[in-house]
Design a protein around this motif. Sequence first.
Motif, PDB file in Angstrom:
ATOM      1  N   ASP A  32      47.917  41.523  41.797  1.00 35.60           N
ATOM      2  CA  ASP A  32      46.313  42.001  41.096  1.00 35.60           C
ATOM      3  C   ASP A  32      45.551  41.150  40.288  1.00 35.60           C
ATOM      4  OD1 ASP A  32      44.036  43.198  40.309  1.00 35.60           O
ATOM      5  OD2 ASP A  32      45.600  45.370  39.677  1.00 35.60           O
ATOM      6  N   LYS A  33      44.917  40.640  40.914  1.00 33.36           N
ATOM      7  CA  LYS A  33      43.905  39.131  40.987  1.00 33.36           C
ATOM      8  C   LYS A  33      43.123  39.250  39.895  1.00 33.36           C
ATOM      9  CE  LYS A  33      42.574  34.777  42.501  1.00 33.36           C
ATOM     10  NZ  LYS A  33      42.256  33.901  43.885  1.00 33.36           N
ATOM     11  N   ASN A  34      42.505  40.797  39.615  1.00 38.69           N
ATOM     12  CA  ASN A  34      41.291  41.679  38.772  1.00 38.69           C
ATOM     13  C   ASN A  34      42.088  41.662  37.495  1.00 38.69           C
ATOM     14  OD1 ASN A  34      39.479  41.903  40.915  1.00 38.69           O
ATOM     15  ND2 ASN A  34      40.852  43.148  41.281  1.00 38.69           N
ATOM     16  N   GLU A  36      43.342  39.384  34.251  1.00 35.77           N
ATOM     17  CA  GLU A  36      42.370  38.713  33.510  1.00 35.77           C
ATOM     18  C   GLU A  36      44.129  38.086  32.502  1.00 35.77           C
ATOM     19  OE1 GLU A  36      38.584  36.757  32.973  1.00 35.77           O
ATOM     20  OE2 GLU A  36      38.412  37.630  34.910  1.00 35.77           O
TER      21      GLU A  36
END
Length: 75
Positions: A32-34, A36
């Motif tokens: 899940d690159k969203n 942070e």
Amino acid sequence: MESSKRVYMIENPERIEIEYDRQSDILYIFFDKNIEDADEELLSDDGDTAFRIKEGRIVSIMVMNFSNKLGGVIL
């Protein structure tokens, strides 16, 4: 003494993104690159793999010294 197991989930495995940083020799695997900010980060016993965890889910894995783990050079 019995060790307790921790179980983590990976959501949407079909959306995995993989990046390789040649300069740092790190393979990044994003589930899940969203996301942070992780709640915690766990290191493997050898210290070369980091697992980033958010709310009980693995959101990314970083494999350091990746070319050494492959046993060769990445072109």
